[in-house]
Design an enzyme around this catalytic site. Structure first.
Site, PDB file in Angstrom:
ATOM      1  N   GLY A   1      -0.594  -9.072  28.332  1.00  0.00           N
ATOM      2  CA  GLY A   1      -1.341  -9.807  29.354  1.00  0.00           C
ATOM      3  C   GLY A   1      -2.434 -10.684  28.794  1.00  0.00           C
ATOM      4  O   GLY A   1      -2.306 -11.208  27.680  1.00  0.00           O
TER       5      GLY A   1
ATOM      6  N   SER B   1      -4.064 -15.140  25.365  1.00  0.00           N
ATOM      7  CA  SER B   1      -2.807 -14.610  25.910  1.00  0.00           C
ATOM      8  C   SER B   1      -2.178 -13.719  24.846  1.00  0.00           C
ATOM      9  O   SER B   1      -1.905 -14.151  23.731  1.00  0.00           O
ATOM     10  CB  SER B   1      -1.889 -15.737  26.369  1.00  0.00           C
ATOM     11  OG  SER B   1      -1.492 -16.542  25.306  1.00  0.00           O
TER      12      SER B   1
ATOM     13  N   GLY C   1       3.234 -19.672  27.859  1.00  0.00           N
ATOM     14  CA  GLY C   1       1.868 -20.134  27.615  1.00  0.00           C
ATOM     15  C   GLY C   1       1.501 -21.318  28.502  1.00  0.00           C
ATOM     16  O   GLY C   1       0.358 -21.423  28.971  1.00  0.00           O
ATOM     17  N   ASP C   2       2.463 -22.199  28.753  1.00  0.00           N
ATOM     18  CA  ASP C   2       2.204 -23.351  29.622  1.00  0.00           C
ATOM     19  C   ASP C   2       2.016 -22.891  31.069  1.00  0.00           C
ATOM     20  O   ASP C   2       1.234 -23.482  31.820  1.00  0.00           O
ATOM     21  CB  ASP C   2       3.343 -24.366  29.505  1.00  0.00           C
ATOM     22  CG  ASP C   2       3.523 -24.844  28.061  1.00  0.00           C
ATOM     23  OD1 ASP C   2       2.512 -24.922  27.329  1.00  0.00           O
ATOM     24  OD2 ASP C   2       4.668 -25.111  27.660  1.00  0.00           O
TER      25      ASP C   2
ATOM     26  N   GLY D   1       0.704 -11.949  24.976  1.00  0.00           N
ATOM     27  CA  GLY D   1       2.123 -11.661  25.206  1.00  0.00           C
ATOM     28  C   GLY D   1       2.296 -10.632  26.307  1.00  0.00           C
ATOM     29  O   GLY D   1       1.689 -10.742  27.375  1.00  0.00           O
ATOM     30  N   ALA D   2       3.101  -9.607  26.031  1.00  0.00           N
ATOM     31  CA  ALA D   2       3.409  -8.596  27.042  1.00  0.00           C
ATOM     32  C   ALA D   2       2.174  -7.783  27.445  1.00  0.00           C
ATOM     33  O   ALA D   2       2.179  -7.112  28.478  1.00  0.00           O
ATOM     34  CB  ALA D   2       4.499  -7.677  26.518  1.00  0.00           C
TER      35      ALA D   2
END
Lengths: 309, 309
Positions: free
Chosen positions: B222, B217, B248-249, B219-220
């Site tokens: 994707g 992951s 993240g969850d 962040g922004a």
């Protein structure tokens, strides 16, 4: 027994962190937790002095349960807290290990429902006959009428039980009208009440407003007492360094225990002054150091004079 | 059902204050409280997506009771937490209303006794036969062996249950040796694991270390997925402003629900990306905004290619 009333009890949590920095994530290295609120602190000191104490006020929710569980484990303290549907507030003290500074976060506390307030009043009346003295301590939670302390003072005085009132602002102002036996404002509370920053004048003025006796706590300068029996000043032998949290509650416990033991005023003031200094010097906030207390008892200076009969 | 494991559960408390200033006393204007820890958050999102979930891990003390009381009130979530003699940790997020910044205070959490760890292992084995998938989430509390996740992965795989591992540091490194079906590190966790800050290389490297599939992951930017079926990149349509807590969850919940529903990888990644963005944009940290989620589902771009058979 001595009855202490804490309408806004708390679960006092202390976090130690390496260094508190806004916007950062901190790992708490040590967590301590104990029941709090002024009347609860007063009760703990009274119990340590050997006086049986009953604690009333409100407790609710998970934090209320934690407060009651911990109070139940203190020898000499009887839990007579009244349930509330809300959740007892937490206070979080974050101690910065580098600077020693404390940052305080205080939750607002639950709103008391009218039926809960009625239940408290009934419990208070039931407890009074067994009480040698009553301490009414701290702020009023939302839902409790601002004149609450005045009503409790009238009830206690009608039952012949002496009352110490330890609060501030409007609840103090209203409470004075019901003529409590004793108030113990600090310099700030006294100035807010009377408009005067001159301690002697402000203490006398506070007495004229309705308190039978006024003991002003002036921090490191000790105590100033104006009472029907005379006026005195008690001074600790030296400035004690440490955490002043709870020193005011130790003063209340010292005065209350001295009242119940019918000690003369100078002895009450000596005890209260020594207890306050031993609280400032204790490693745990709000506890008092017994060895320091006993050592200071002999070294507090009291001057003043007895009133003409 | 989907089983989520949170060995270090928490009671997540959020305080709003006007402005956080070290060494000052703050009145908290708003208190919110909810059960936390990564696996608990994943369970809440899965339940909101309509998947029955069972939560296991440890809970103890007054805060553990608060976690269990609140979890029991979430529709679709079954509480299978194992008791510990210690007290479940609190996390306190202090939100400064002026700046919008959050200051985080995390308690360390209880130490798990050997007998408690044995009780957990027995409970985990009992829960596995009914599980369609397992998520192992978050840090290990003191007392739990650092290779714990590797053991749990082997047990789950032996029972034919696919496993998502979402942790970091040494527990992640050790866990990979047991060949989990899926890991979902963020850029920082990936760099710590592989030593590479180049996402494509690091993701491929993480897969070589043992994970069947890796979804990084970013962040922004994707998600980047490297799997036995192919590799893909999923990108949200625009940068969403807000609080990344819990994003993240939400990715874990999106991937896990897609796995159980046997969706093709592009659909799983679309769902996870839309959920993460809808979590960042939600007014409450860790919740997702369902309208934003549904609107984003049609607008996530996925590119990549299927592996040669």
């Amino acid at each position: 027994m001595i009855l202490t009333v804490t309408l806004n009890t708390a679960l006092d949590i202390t976090y130690r962190v390496r260094s508190l920095r806004p916007h950062a994530t901190h790992r708490v290295s040590e967590v301590t937790e104990r029941p709090g609120g002024k009347g609860v602190n007063v009760a703990r000191v009274l119990a340590a002095l050997g006086h049986p104490v009953t604690v009333t006020g409100f407790a609710g929710g998970g934090t209320g349960r934690a407060v009651r569980d911990a109070l139940g484990a203190v020898p000499g303290v009887v839990d007579a807290l009244v349930p509330t549907g809300g959740t007892t507030r937490r206070t979080v003290a974050v101690v910065d290990e580098r600077s020693g500074d404390t940052t305080q976060l205080n939750e607002p506390g639950p709103t008391i429902a009218p039926a809960e307030w009625a239940a408290f009043l009934a419990a208070f009346e039931d407890l009074l006959p067994a009480a040698a003295a009553v301490a009414l301590c701290g702020s009023l939670p939302p839902g409790v009428p601002v004149g609450a302390y005045a009503g409790l003072i009238r009830t206690a005085r009608a039952a012949g039980v002496p009352v110490l009132l330890d609060t501030s602002g409007e609840p103090l102002r209203r409470g004075l009208a019901a003529r409590p036996d004793l108030i113990k404002p600090n310099a700030e509370e006294l100035a807010e009440l009377t408009g005067s920053h001159e301690p002697t004048r402000a203490t006398q003025d506070a007495r004229r407003r309705g308190a039978h006796a006024v003991v002003a706590s002036l921090g490191a300068q000790g105590l100033l007492a104006v009472t029907p029996e005379g006026h005195w000043r008690a001074t600790p032998p030296a400035r004690v360094h440490g955490n002043p949290t709870g020193a005011g509650d130790s003063v209340a416990a010292g005065l209350l225990s001295g009242l119940v033991e019918q000690l003369p005023w100078p002895a009450r003031l000596t005890r209260a002054t020594a207890l306050a200094a031993a609280t400032v010097g204790a490693p745990v906030a709000g506890e008092f150091d017994r060895a320091v207390y006993e050592e200071l008892l002999a070294r507090v200076a009291v001057s003043g004079e007895v009133s003409a009969a």
